[in-house]
Design a protein around this motif. Structure first.
Motif, PDB file in Angstrom:
ATOM      1  N   PHE A  11       2.527  12.177  -1.603  1.00 56.28           N
ATOM      2  CA  PHE A  11       1.852  11.183  -2.383  1.00 56.28           C
ATOM      3  C   PHE A  11       1.569  10.499  -3.465  1.00 56.28           C
ATOM      4  CE2 PHE A  11      -2.369   9.202  -4.333  1.00 56.28           C
ATOM      5  CZ  PHE A  11      -2.596   8.504  -4.094  1.00 56.28           C
ATOM      6  N   ALA A  12       2.348  10.802  -4.469  1.00 59.66           N
ATOM      7  CA  ALA A  12       2.863  10.074  -5.530  1.00 59.66           C
ATOM      8  C   ALA A  12       4.462   8.940  -5.170  1.00 59.66           C
ATOM      9  CB  ALA A  12       3.556  11.289  -7.000  1.00 59.66           C
ATOM     10  N   ASN A  13       4.923   9.701  -5.081  1.00 60.23           N
ATOM     11  CA  ASN A  13       6.521   9.294  -4.094  1.00 60.23           C
ATOM     12  C   ASN A  13       5.895   7.958  -3.177  1.00 60.23           C
ATOM     13  OD1 ASN A  13       7.679  10.858  -5.437  1.00 60.23           O
ATOM     14  ND2 ASN A  13       8.446  12.060  -3.343  1.00 60.23           N
ATOM     15  N   LYS A  14       5.162   8.267  -2.330  1.00 57.29           N
ATOM     16  CA  LYS A  14       4.072   7.006  -1.163  1.00 57.29           C
ATOM     17  C   LYS A  14       3.487   5.967  -2.426  1.00 57.29           C
ATOM     18  CE  LYS A  14       1.930   6.510   2.854  1.00 57.29           C
ATOM     19  NZ  LYS A  14       1.571   7.064   4.213  1.00 57.29           N
ATOM     20  N   GLN A  15       2.820   6.192  -3.245  1.00 58.40           N
ATOM     21  CA  GLN A  15       2.452   4.627  -4.537  1.00 58.40           C
ATOM     22  C   GLN A  15       3.008   4.905  -4.844  1.00 58.40           C
ATOM     23  OE1 GLN A  15      -0.584   5.217  -3.758  1.00 58.40           O
ATOM     24  NE2 GLN A  15      -1.554   4.734  -5.103  1.00 58.40           N
ATOM     25  N   ILE A  16       4.380   5.201  -5.452  1.00 54.21           N
ATOM     26  CA  ILE A  16       5.969   4.605  -6.475  1.00 54.21           C
ATOM     27  C   ILE A  16       6.161   3.619  -5.392  1.00 54.21           C
ATOM     28  CG2 ILE A  16       7.680   5.088  -7.417  1.00 54.21           C
ATOM     29  CD1 ILE A  16       7.168   7.634  -7.702  1.00 54.21           C
ATOM     30  N   LEU A  17       6.880   3.972  -3.644  1.00 52.91           N
ATOM     31  CA  LEU A  17       7.477   3.108  -2.895  1.00 52.91           C
ATOM     32  C   LEU A  17       6.688   2.036  -2.956  1.00 52.91           C
ATOM     33  CD1 LEU A  17       8.778   4.966  -0.341  1.00 52.91           C
ATOM     34  CD2 LEU A  17      10.571   3.758  -2.245  1.00 52.91           C
ATOM     35  N   THR A  18       5.093   1.716  -2.994  1.00 51.60           N
ATOM     36  CA  THR A  18       4.400   1.037  -2.408  1.00 51.60           C
ATOM     37  C   THR A  18       3.777  -0.148  -3.375  1.00 51.60           C
ATOM     38  OG1 THR A  18       2.680   3.100  -0.739  1.00 51.60           O
ATOM     39  CG2 THR A  18       1.542   0.517  -1.572  1.00 51.60           C
ATOM     40  N   ASN A  19       3.888   0.985  -4.544  1.00 53.93           N
ATOM     41  CA  ASN A  19       4.101  -0.490  -5.353  1.00 53.93           C
ATOM     42  C   ASN A  19       5.000  -1.452  -6.076  1.00 53.93           C
ATOM     43  OD1 ASN A  19       0.806   0.539  -6.321  1.00 53.93           O
ATOM     44  ND2 ASN A  19       1.764   1.731  -7.833  1.00 53.93           N
ATOM     45  N   ASP A  20       6.432  -0.171  -6.156  1.00 52.49           N
ATOM     46  CA  ASP A  20       7.280  -1.292  -5.727  1.00 52.49           C
ATOM     47  C   ASP A  20       8.766  -2.025  -4.810  1.00 52.49           C
ATOM     48  OD1 ASP A  20       7.561   0.024  -8.747  1.00 52.49           O
ATOM     49  OD2 ASP A  20       8.669   1.868  -8.434  1.00 52.49           O
ATOM     50  N   CYS A  21       7.833  -1.849  -4.091  1.00 53.36           N
ATOM     51  CA  CYS A  21       8.818  -2.215  -2.886  1.00 53.36           C
ATOM     52  C   CYS A  21       8.083  -2.886  -1.741  1.00 53.36           C
ATOM     53  CB  CYS A  21       9.632  -1.375  -1.976  1.00 53.36           C
ATOM     54  SG  CYS A  21      10.495  -2.088  -0.500  1.00 53.36           S
ATOM     55  N   PRO A  22       7.664  -4.562  -1.549  1.00 54.27           N
ATOM     56  CA  PRO A  22       6.437  -5.475  -1.417  1.00 54.27           C
ATOM     57  C   PRO A  22       7.263  -5.023  -0.116  1.00 54.27           C
ATOM     58  CG  PRO A  22       8.260  -6.925  -2.100  1.00 54.27           C
ATOM     59  CD  PRO A  22       8.542  -5.318  -2.735  1.00 54.27           C
ATOM     60  N   GLU A  23       8.254  -4.265   0.771  1.00 53.95           N
ATOM     61  CA  GLU A  23       8.385  -4.053   2.191  1.00 53.95           C
ATOM     62  C   GLU A  23       7.336  -3.031   2.946  1.00 53.95           C
ATOM     63  OE1 GLU A  23      11.057  -6.592   0.675  1.00 53.95           O
ATOM     64  OE2 GLU A  23      10.786  -5.261   0.528  1.00 53.95           O
ATOM     65  N   VAL A  24       7.830  -2.028   2.143  1.00 50.35           N
ATOM     66  CA  VAL A  24       6.593  -0.827   2.126  1.00 50.35           C
ATOM     67  C   VAL A  24       5.458  -0.797   2.272  1.00 50.35           C
ATOM     68  CG1 VAL A  24       6.294   1.491   0.931  1.00 50.35           C
ATOM     69  CG2 VAL A  24       8.610   0.437   0.853  1.00 50.35           C
ATOM     70  N   PHE A  25       5.128  -1.733   0.870  1.00 42.05           N
ATOM     71  CA  PHE A  25       3.643  -2.341   1.119  1.00 42.05           C
ATOM     72  C   PHE A  25       2.990  -2.513   2.578  1.00 42.05           C
ATOM     73  CE2 PHE A  25       0.124  -5.237  -0.074  1.00 42.05           C
ATOM     74  CZ  PHE A  25      -1.258  -4.196   0.236  1.00 42.05           C
ATOM     75  N   ALA A  26       3.910  -3.679   2.839  1.00 44.26           N
ATOM     76  CA  ALA A  26       3.265  -4.406   3.959  1.00 44.26           C
ATOM     77  C   ALA A  26       3.502  -3.692   5.044  1.00 44.26           C
ATOM     78  CB  ALA A  26       4.309  -5.258   3.576  1.00 44.26           C
ATOM     79  N   ILE A  27       4.162  -2.878   4.870  1.00 42.49           N
ATOM     80  CA  ILE A  27       4.603  -1.720   6.549  1.00 42.49           C
ATOM     81  C   ILE A  27       3.269  -0.455   6.273  1.00 42.49           C
ATOM     82  CG2 ILE A  27       5.366   0.019   8.023  1.00 42.49           C
ATOM     83  CD1 ILE A  27       6.845  -2.717   8.226  1.00 42.49           C
ATOM     84  N   SER A  28       2.841  -0.727   4.950  1.00 47.34           N
ATOM     85  CA  SER A  28       1.227   0.224   4.822  1.00 47.34           C
ATOM     86  C   SER A  28       0.645   0.000   5.600  1.00 47.34           C
ATOM     87  CB  SER A  28       1.780   1.094   3.931  1.00 47.34           C
ATOM     88  OG  SER A  28       0.618  -0.072   2.798  1.00 47.34           O
ATOM     89  N   ILE A  29      -0.142  -1.733   5.579  1.00 49.01           N
ATOM     90  CA  ILE A  29      -1.372  -2.342   6.022  1.00 49.01           C
ATOM     91  C   ILE A  29      -0.761  -2.556   7.877  1.00 49.01           C
ATOM     92  CG2 ILE A  29      -2.201  -4.344   6.711  1.00 49.01           C
ATOM     93  CD1 ILE A  29      -1.166  -4.579   3.292  1.00 49.01           C
ATOM     94  N   ILE A  30       0.337  -2.415   8.026  1.00 50.39           N
ATOM     95  CA  ILE A  30       0.579  -2.634   9.789  1.00 50.39           C
ATOM     96  C   ILE A  30       1.132  -1.571  10.389  1.00 50.39           C
ATOM     97  CG2 ILE A  30       0.281  -5.475   9.938  1.00 50.39           C
ATOM     98  CD1 ILE A  30       3.018  -5.399  10.383  1.00 50.39           C
ATOM     99  N   GLY A  31       1.819  -0.651   9.549  1.00 56.30           N
ATOM    100  CA  GLY A  31       2.413   0.297  10.243  1.00 56.30           C
ATOM    101  C   GLY A  31       2.006   1.523  11.144  1.00 56.30           C
ATOM    102  N   GLY A  32       2.898   2.400  11.899  1.00 54.21           N
ATOM    103  CA  GLY A  32       2.049   2.738  13.228  1.00 54.21           C
ATOM    104  C   GLY A  32       2.114   2.128  14.350  1.00 54.21           C
ATOM    105  N   GLN A  33       1.890   3.267  15.111  1.00 59.58           N
ATOM    106  CA  GLN A  33       2.279   2.562  15.927  1.00 59.58           C
ATOM    107  C   GLN A  33       1.503   1.463  17.085  1.00 59.58           C
ATOM    108  OE1 GLN A  33       3.094   6.350  17.966  1.00 59.58           O
ATOM    109  NE2 GLN A  33       2.593   5.260  20.130  1.00 59.58           N
ATOM    110  N   TRP A  34       0.139   2.503  17.123  1.00 56.82           N
ATOM    111  CA  TRP A  34      -0.751   1.722  17.317  1.00 56.82           C
ATOM    112  C   TRP A  34      -1.392   0.385  16.440  1.00 56.82           C
ATOM    113  CZ3 TRP A  34      -1.491   3.151  22.004  1.00 56.82           C
ATOM    114  CH2 TRP A  34      -1.358   4.351  21.828  1.00 56.82           C
TER     115      TRP A  34
END
Length: 119
Positions: A11-34
């Protein structure tokens, strides 16, 4: 969909990546096959729940509901309820969701290229 414990390192790693990398943040919104698949079909206009289900026959009703809610919470999809009997509900991309159109099309081209499909 499972929740990650907030006390976990994952969870901590995911938070850091999401906060530091806008691409990771974007993928967290639309990520996943469905989620991405739902957006692909909604690019062409609003659809009812049953229409989305027909396009994605292997998705469970629970997963479709969860993904639509997630996309709605993130401001990508808008749920519209019509005051009719029986009630009618449609889903469509928001302005932010439609901004994904060129990105999704480019992903499609890239995917076809990797698969060796001429498109």
């Amino acid at each position: 969909m499972t929740k990650i414990k907030e006390s976990s390192t994952n969870f901590a790693n995911k938070q850091i990546l999401t906060n530091d990398c806008p691409e990771v943040f974007a993928i967290s919104i639309i990520g996943g096959q469905w989620s991405l698949a739902i957006c692909c079909y909604l690019i062409n206009g609003s659809l009812r729940y049953s229409e989305i289900k027909k396009y994605l026959p292997n998705i469970t009703e629970r997963m479709l509901t969860l993904q639509l809610r997630k996309l709605e919470e993130n401001g990508v999809v808008q749920r519209r309820v019509y005051a009719e009997v029986p009630p009618r509900v449609t889903y469509e991309l928001t302005t932010i969701g439609y901004e994904l159109s060129p990105i999704i099309r480019e992903l499609g081209k890239w995917g076809n290229k990797l698969k060796g499909d001429p498109a």
